[in-house]
Design a protein around this motif. Structure first.
Motif, PDB file in Angstrom:
ATOM      1  N   GLU A 105      37.247  42.420  54.400  1.00  0.00           N
ATOM      2  CA  GLU A 105      38.464  41.650  54.153  1.00  0.00           C
ATOM      3  C   GLU A 105      39.232  42.301  53.005  1.00  0.00           C
ATOM      4  N   MET A 106      40.505  42.590  53.233  1.00  0.00           N
ATOM      5  CA  MET A 106      41.337  43.130  52.166  1.00  0.00           C
ATOM      6  C   MET A 106      41.853  41.965  51.324  1.00  0.00           C
ATOM      7  N   ARG A 107      41.481  41.951  50.033  1.00  0.00           N
ATOM      8  CA  ARG A 107      41.775  40.802  49.192  1.00  0.00           C
ATOM      9  C   ARG A 107      42.541  41.244  47.940  1.00  0.00           C
ATOM     10  N   LYS A 108      43.640  40.559  47.671  1.00  0.00           N
ATOM     11  CA  LYS A 108      44.402  40.838  46.459  1.00  0.00           C
ATOM     12  C   LYS A 108      43.657  40.277  45.246  1.00  0.00           C
ATOM     13  N   ILE A 109      43.731  41.012  44.152  1.00  0.00           N
ATOM     14  CA  ILE A 109      43.025  40.595  42.938  1.00  0.00           C
ATOM     15  C   ILE A 109      43.934  40.765  41.731  1.00  0.00           C
ATOM     16  N   GLU A 110      43.519  40.136  40.640  1.00  0.00           N
ATOM     17  CA  GLU A 110      44.142  40.330  39.327  1.00  0.00           C
ATOM     18  C   GLU A 110      43.070  40.826  38.370  1.00  0.00           C
TER      19      GLU A 110
END
Length: 383
Positions: free
Chosen positions: A319-324
């Protein structure tokens, strides 16, 4: 009989068609992508500010003469370590010695005149008691004595000035440090406070100055109020050798042209491996995050919409997941939002991945970690 044979043939054809369809379907599915992965773990990580600084001497003095003259001798070697008070340069002092002798002679003359005036005053006061001289004559002698005293003080001051001028012909080290290259030679004519004779730099300790963007100023001041602010400096191209130091100075104004504020840190430099003017990579430790969720730096990818990672699910799909991100160091990156502890992330093989693609984890250490994690969770399920 023909009907039976026809039915059998039809069933065979249907079975062959089903097999070929299943085989084609299996051939259309791509094989799993081989990747390496790692689990998100909790660890302490420092919030660092990476900047480029320049080393500068803790103290730097340009030697200049306080009298006009000619260089008679240089008593130091280039690059020599000198102590405060060491004799470095001697000027030709013949004319200065003559001026001192002249001033001393003038002082001796004025001292003799003062002695004569005192004697005259004493004599005239005795004559006045006998009424042989007037009060006016006594006052004149007292005035002459006072003038002689003033002349003597002026002469003694001139002697002191001449002595200082002669002493200035010997130029000594005002600080301890390392002296630089020769800038004058015997026979060179120099002028007062004009010609630079040599430069002495104090390199133990050493300062490193670097600009910090103004957006970090508040956190920088808060960190300095709470504790001593540490820095680490490294040479460009040599990150293994580190020099520790402490912030000693924050400038009182922001540079309007660059939007930065000047900060200086003090490095011990006991081995004198650093030299003034040298560029250094400076790492400023602003704070420390405790038990942060971290992943290897290789797992964090950059896209058009910001940072993201590939998280491996339980079914083997990614799963491609956006992060900070919160902070990073040479090994790991702290994730502020978008990932939980224990999730597996891809660390190598990103180029062949797409959202939903199935992967095959090839690094043995991660597989062993998964087995250990499963072994820990099985009793919980049974309970």
């Amino acid at each position: 009989m023909n009907a039976v044979r026809t039915a059998l043939l039809l069933a065979s054809f249907l079975a062959l068609g089903a097999c070929s369809e299943g085989s084609a379907k299996r051939k259309s599915e791509p094989p799993p992508v081989p990747v390496t992965a790692a689990q998100a773990v909790a660890r302490d990580i420092s919030i660092r500010l990476q900047v480029v600084g320049r080393a500068e001497a803790y103290e730097s003095v340009a030697l200049k003469s306080r009298v006009d003259g000619q260089v008679a001798a240089l008593l130091y070697s280039e690059g020599q370590h000198v102590k405060q008070g060491d004799l470095l340069i001697r000027l030709d002092s013949a004319d200065l010695a003559a001026r001192l002798a002249q001033a001393q002679a003038g002082a001796a003359r004025d001292e003799a005149l003062l002695a004569k005036m005192r004697a005259d005053t004493t004599r005239y006061m005795a004559l006045k008691d006998r009424n042989f001289v007037s009060e006016e004559k006594v006052n004149d002698t007292r005035t002459n004595e006072a003038a002689a005293q003033a002349n003597l003080r002026a002469s003694k001051a001139a002697v002191e000035v001449a002595r200082l001028q002669r002493d200035y012909a010997e130029i000594r080290a005002p600080i301890a440090g390392v002296i630089g290259a020769r800038l004058v030679f015997p026979g060179s004519t120099i002028k007062t406070n004009d010609t630079t004779l040599a430069v002495i730099n104090r390199v133990q300790p050493l300062l490193v100055s670097f600009p910090v963007p103004e957006k970090h100023l508040l956190r920088l001041r808060e960190a300095m109020r709470s504790t001593a602010l540490k820095v680490e400096a490294t040479l460009p191209g040599d990150a293994n050798r580190r020099f520790a130091g402490m912030v000693r100075f924050i400038d009182n104004a922001i540079d309007a042209t660059t939007g930065t504020i000047l900060v200086k840190a003090e490095l011990d430099n006991a081995d004198e491996l650093l030299t003034p003017g040298q560029f250094l990579n400076v790492s400023l430790i602003l704070d420390t995050l405790s038990n942060a969720v971290t992943v290897p730096n290789e797992a964090v990818q950059q896209g058009a919409e910001g940072n993201f990672i590939y998280v491996v699910g339980g079914d083997g799909a990614v799963e491609m997941r956006k992060i900070e991100t919160a902070a990073s160091d040479a090994v790991a990156t702290a994730i502020a939002k978008g990932l939980t502890l224990g999730e597996a992330v891809v660390t190598d093989g990103h180029l062949r991945l797409t959202p939903g693609a199935r992967v095959k984890i090839t690094n043995a250490d991660h597989q062993e970690g998964d087995k250990a994690q499963q072994g820990k969770t099985k009793p919980a399920k049974g309970a």
